[in-house]
Design a protein around this motif. Structure first.
Motif, PDB file in Angstrom:
ATOM      1  N   VAL B  50       0.842  -1.201   0.000  1.00  0.00           N
ATOM      2  CA  VAL B  50       0.000   0.000   0.000  1.00  0.00           C
ATOM      3  C   VAL B  50       0.876   1.249   0.000  1.00  0.00           C
ATOM      4  O   VAL B  50       0.682   2.168  -0.799  1.00  0.00           O
ATOM      5  CB  VAL B  50      -0.951  -0.002   1.222  1.00  0.00           C
ATOM      6  CG1 VAL B  50      -1.668   1.330   1.332  1.00  0.00           C
ATOM      7  CG2 VAL B  50      -1.963  -1.138   1.093  1.00  0.00           C
ATOM      8  N   ALA B  51       1.907   1.248   0.859  1.00  0.00           N
ATOM      9  CA  ALA B  51       2.781   2.416   0.948  1.00  0.00           C
ATOM     10  C   ALA B  51       3.516   2.635  -0.381  1.00  0.00           C
ATOM     11  O   ALA B  51       3.571   3.761  -0.907  1.00  0.00           O
ATOM     12  CB  ALA B  51       3.785   2.229   2.075  1.00  0.00           C
ATOM     13  N   SER B  52       4.060   1.569  -0.956  1.00  0.00           N
ATOM     14  CA  SER B  52       4.823   1.710  -2.203  1.00  0.00           C
ATOM     15  C   SER B  52       3.943   2.245  -3.329  1.00  0.00           C
ATOM     16  O   SER B  52       4.326   3.175  -4.058  1.00  0.00           O
ATOM     17  CB  SER B  52       5.389   0.361  -2.637  1.00  0.00           C
ATOM     18  OG  SER B  52       6.196  -0.159  -1.622  1.00  0.00           O
ATOM     19  N   PHE B  53       2.744   1.670  -3.435  1.00  0.00           N
ATOM     20  CA  PHE B  53       1.883   2.105  -4.535  1.00  0.00           C
ATOM     21  C   PHE B  53       1.369   3.517  -4.333  1.00  0.00           C
ATOM     22  O   PHE B  53       1.220   4.272  -5.288  1.00  0.00           O
ATOM     23  CB  PHE B  53       0.718   1.127  -4.730  1.00  0.00           C
ATOM     24  CG  PHE B  53       1.074   0.009  -5.656  1.00  0.00           C
ATOM     25  CD1 PHE B  53       1.039   0.220  -7.031  1.00  0.00           C
ATOM     26  CD2 PHE B  53       1.485  -1.213  -5.174  1.00  0.00           C
ATOM     27  CE1 PHE B  53       1.396  -0.801  -7.897  1.00  0.00           C
ATOM     28  CE2 PHE B  53       1.849  -2.232  -6.029  1.00  0.00           C
ATOM     29  CZ  PHE B  53       1.801  -2.024  -7.401  1.00  0.00           C
ATOM     30  N   SER B  54       1.125   3.892  -3.060  1.00  0.00           N
ATOM     31  CA  SER B  54       0.696   5.262  -2.816  1.00  0.00           C
ATOM     32  C   SER B  54       1.782   6.233  -3.250  1.00  0.00           C
ATOM     33  O   SER B  54       1.516   7.243  -3.914  1.00  0.00           O
ATOM     34  CB  SER B  54       0.391   5.473  -1.331  1.00  0.00           C
ATOM     35  OG  SER B  54      -0.425   4.436  -0.868  1.00  0.00           O
ATOM     36  N   LEU B  55       3.022   5.907  -2.859  1.00  0.00           N
ATOM     37  CA  LEU B  55       4.129   6.799  -3.225  1.00  0.00           C
ATOM     38  C   LEU B  55       4.286   6.873  -4.745  1.00  0.00           C
ATOM     39  O   LEU B  55       4.513   7.947  -5.315  1.00  0.00           O
ATOM     40  CB  LEU B  55       5.431   6.310  -2.589  1.00  0.00           C
ATOM     41  CG  LEU B  55       5.512   6.513  -1.073  1.00  0.00           C
ATOM     42  CD1 LEU B  55       6.753   5.848  -0.519  1.00  0.00           C
ATOM     43  CD2 LEU B  55       5.531   8.008  -0.762  1.00  0.00           C
ATOM     44  N   ALA B  57       1.976   6.329  -7.022  1.00  0.00           N
ATOM     45  CA  ALA B  57       0.863   7.091  -7.590  1.00  0.00           C
ATOM     46  C   ALA B  57       1.101   8.582  -7.407  1.00  0.00           C
ATOM     47  O   ALA B  57       0.869   9.391  -8.316  1.00  0.00           O
ATOM     48  CB  ALA B  57      -0.447   6.676  -6.930  1.00  0.00           C
ATOM     49  N   LEU B  58       1.591   8.943  -6.214  1.00  0.00           N
ATOM     50  CA  LEU B  58       1.896  10.346  -5.942  1.00  0.00           C
ATOM     51  C   LEU B  58       2.935  10.865  -6.944  1.00  0.00           C
ATOM     52  O   LEU B  58       2.789  11.943  -7.519  1.00  0.00           O
ATOM     53  CB  LEU B  58       2.419  10.478  -4.507  1.00  0.00           C
ATOM     54  CG  LEU B  58       2.648  11.893  -3.999  1.00  0.00           C
ATOM     55  CD1 LEU B  58       1.323  12.610  -3.842  1.00  0.00           C
ATOM     56  CD2 LEU B  58       3.401  11.874  -2.674  1.00  0.00           C
ATOM     57  N   THR B 280       8.088   3.670   3.881  1.00  0.00           N
ATOM     58  CA  THR B 280       7.753   2.306   3.484  1.00  0.00           C
ATOM     59  C   THR B 280       8.169   1.300   4.547  1.00  0.00           C
ATOM     60  O   THR B 280       7.448   0.338   4.791  1.00  0.00           O
ATOM     61  CB  THR B 280       8.426   1.959   2.141  1.00  0.00           C
ATOM     62  OG1 THR B 280       9.801   2.312   2.216  1.00  0.00           O
ATOM     63  CG2 THR B 280       7.750   2.659   0.991  1.00  0.00           C
TER      64      THR B 280
END
Lengths: 329, 288
Positions: B50-55, B57-58, B280
């Motif tokens: 979740v953290a990796s994909f959020s970053l 996407a950002l 992360t």
């Protein structure tokens, strides 16, 4: 047998619908008359090459249409049989075509096109020999079997031109055909092109940066700038108003500049004189009138007096005399 | 024809992502890939992903990448991943989540004399299978999107210089890093040139009646030959010219070459290099 090209509202966008989309041509409408010689000029990146690649269907319009005789290419799916017919009708010689030779022998390279047409070998041989003959190359069987890579750059370019001519096109499109050629090879090329036009009724279209070449060959000029068609007309009309050309990043041929400057200095040459023959005739006329009367009379805009002397002959002889006259004024 | 190659193309821009040094982006990408790979061992812990994909996407948002363009580029990968789903679900051993089947397929009068029943299954979907599918799908997507973002926002030259800088410590072990870097740079520089030249040659031959899209295999191979001869010839000529030009400018790999694009790390780079691992790693250990 001659055909022209008619272009209506042609727009071309490279890589449409991607971040690298770029409009290369914008709303171009032009008519290229059958059996004419047309020059397309413009600064680098003005869309000249993109434009001519529409003439034989290599690129398809994003909008608008290109019509060559009874074949029309639009943004819709054009039948591939039509495209093949179009490519047979319009021969296109690319920039620096000598780098595009690939076959082991000159014969094979020139025969590449006819072979794609599925002709009999005897017919192909005839076409190859005629095409090489048309570009003034040796047609002996010893020469035909040589490797094209052993030839000089100018000769290789002529082999490439023969390769296009062997397709028997009705329209010949040349992208900067004389770039990088020496003076002799250039004159040779011009002579061959003029011959092709006279003998076979070919419609010629060429891209050029050399205004002197445009002046000598073309009977109509299209000026491109920033993907748009800015000016068009006969060369003499375009060179008469150099400001419009200069606005497109081009300069009139040197001799047109000479005659324009000379006119400002009161000489009887007209700006529409821009080939060596025309300028020489005008000078000879000016000299003969100058030797008969005063200079100011010749500069007053009276029509050029015809003299019995042959054109151009007197020009170099009286050059110094004329120079002196200009200084005296 | 050739501009559909799935190579990430650099798109010029001035966003913070564009301004990051190539090696910052490379390190972050390596870190995220490693972390997600390690996180794979903790079954059904989504924190790191979740953290990796959020970053990511950002970063995509900041870099102002066109999402339609991304989707067109990743369609193929998604299809491939979907094809892999049944296999990873069905073929991973472990505790059972659900059993499907067995389904018996009946073929009446097969071969006109016999009724045949082929048992299909039972298909055992395991928890490990589900986790495997999710985590590896995520890692693939992360690597693909991440490297796409990298090439979209980094010039090839800066990228090669970044790789060279990261490999520099290996020089101590006698690895010719500088030469390797120069070779990478030159080949990267030549790719678009060669593509353009191949396109030009194809156009010239199409103009003379060649047809690259139809015909038998042998006919197509022969046509490829007529393309390769001038292409290779041109490439060799260019290579010879380039090496003369390098020699003429006194370029030698005996001295340490200075880099044009990869300067010192800026404040932004340090921030990213600190923030991304911390966020992360926290997500990995503390969340879920």
């Amino acid at each position: 047998m001659s055909v022209g090209i008619s272009i209506e509202h042609l727009t071309h966008i490279y890589n449409p619908r991607t971040p690298t989309a770029r409009t290369a041509l914008h709303d171009i409408t032009m008519q290229i008359e059958a059996a004419s010689c047309t020059a397309i000029v413009g600064v680098t990146g003005s869309g000249k090459t993109t434009l001519v690649q529409h003439f034989n269907g290599l690129l398809k319009p994003t909008e608008g249409s290109v019509r060559v005789g009874d074949i029309e290419v639009t943004s819709d799916r054009t039948r591939s049989a039509d495209l093949r017919k179009l490519r047979r009708r319009v021969g296109l010689l690319f920039q620096f075509p000598e780098a595009q030779l690939f076959a082991p022998t000159i014969y094979d390279d020139v025969a590449f096109g006819p072979r794609q047409l599925g002709l009999a070998e005897a017919v192909i041989r005839m076409r190859v020999i005629r095409a090489l003959d048309a570009v003034a190359l040796d047609t002996s069987s010893e020469f035909l079997q040589r490797s094209p890579f052993a030839l000089s750059g100018g000769q290789r370019r002529r082999v490439a031109l023969a390769g296009v001519l062997a397709m028997r096109p009705q329209v010949l499109v040349l992208d900067e055909p004389s770039a990088g050629l020496d003076a002799e090879a250039r004159n040779e090329l011009y002579a061959r092109l003029a011959e092709l036009r006279a003998n076979d009724g070919l419609t010629l279209v060429f891209i050029s940066h050399d205004m002197a070449e445009v002046a000598a060959l073309a009977d109509r000029v299209f000026v491109m700038a920033g993907g748009e068609l800015r000016l068009s007309g006969a060369p003499e009309d375009l060179f008469r108003q150099p400001d419009d050309l200069i606005a497109c990043g081009l300069v009139p041929p040197p001799l047109a500049q000479v005659t324009r400057l000379a006119q400002e200095h009161g000489w009887p040459a007209q700006p529409q004189h821009f080939t060596p023959e025309q300028v020489a005739t005008a000078l000879a006329a000016g000299i003969s009138s100058a030797s008969h009367s005063s200079l100011s009379q010749a500069a007053s805009g009276s029509p050029l007096p015809r003299t019995g002397e042959g054109p151009g002959v007197g020009a170099s002889n009286h050059n110094h005399h004329m120079q002196g006259g200009a200084d005296a004024e | 024809m050739l501009n559909n190659l799935p190579i990430g193309v650099y798109i010029p821009g001035q966003t913070p992502i564009h301004r990051l040094r190539a090696r910052t982006k490379l390190l972050v990408l390596i870190w995220l890939a490693l972390l997600c790979f390690v996180a794979n061992h903790k079954r059904f812990h989504f924190g790191a992903y979740v953290a990796s994909f959020s970053l990511l996407a950002l970063a995509l948002l900041i870099a102002q990448v066109d999402f339609g363009y991304i989707w067109r580029r990743m369609r193929l990968l998604v299809i491939l991943l979907l094809i892999g789903v049944p296999f990873s679900l069905a073929l991973t051993p472990g505790p059972t989540w659900h059993t499907f089947g067995p389904i018996n397929l009946h073929f009446d009068h097969l071969l006109h004399f016999q009724n045949v029943t082929i048992p299909l299954g039972p298909i055992v979907v395991t928890y490990d299978g589900i986790w495997f599918m999710l985590s590896f799908g995520a890692i693939f997507l992360l690597l693909y999107l991440g490297s796409m973002l990298l090439t979209l926002t980094t010039t090839p030259v800066a990228l090669a210089e970044g790789v060279m800088l990261l490999l520099r410590p290996l020089r101590r072990f006698g690895l010719p890093v500088e030469e390797f870097g120069l070779m990478t740079l030159v080949s990267l520089r030549f790719i678009p040139v060669l593509i353009q030249e191949a396109e030009q040659l194809m156009k010239a031959q199409i103009s003379r009646g060649a047809d690259f899209t139809t015909g038998s295999l042998t006919a197509r191979l022969r046509r490829l030959g007529s393309l390769l001869v001038p292409l290779v010839q041109g490439a060799l000529r260019r290579a010879a010219n380039l090496s003369s030009a390098l020699d003429a400018r006194g370029y030698g790999v005996t001295n340490e070459a200075t880099l044009l694009h990869e300067g010192r790390l800026g404040l932004l780079d340090w921030l990213v290099l600190l923030a991304v691992p911390i966020i992360t790693a926290l997500a990995y250990w503390k969340l879920f």
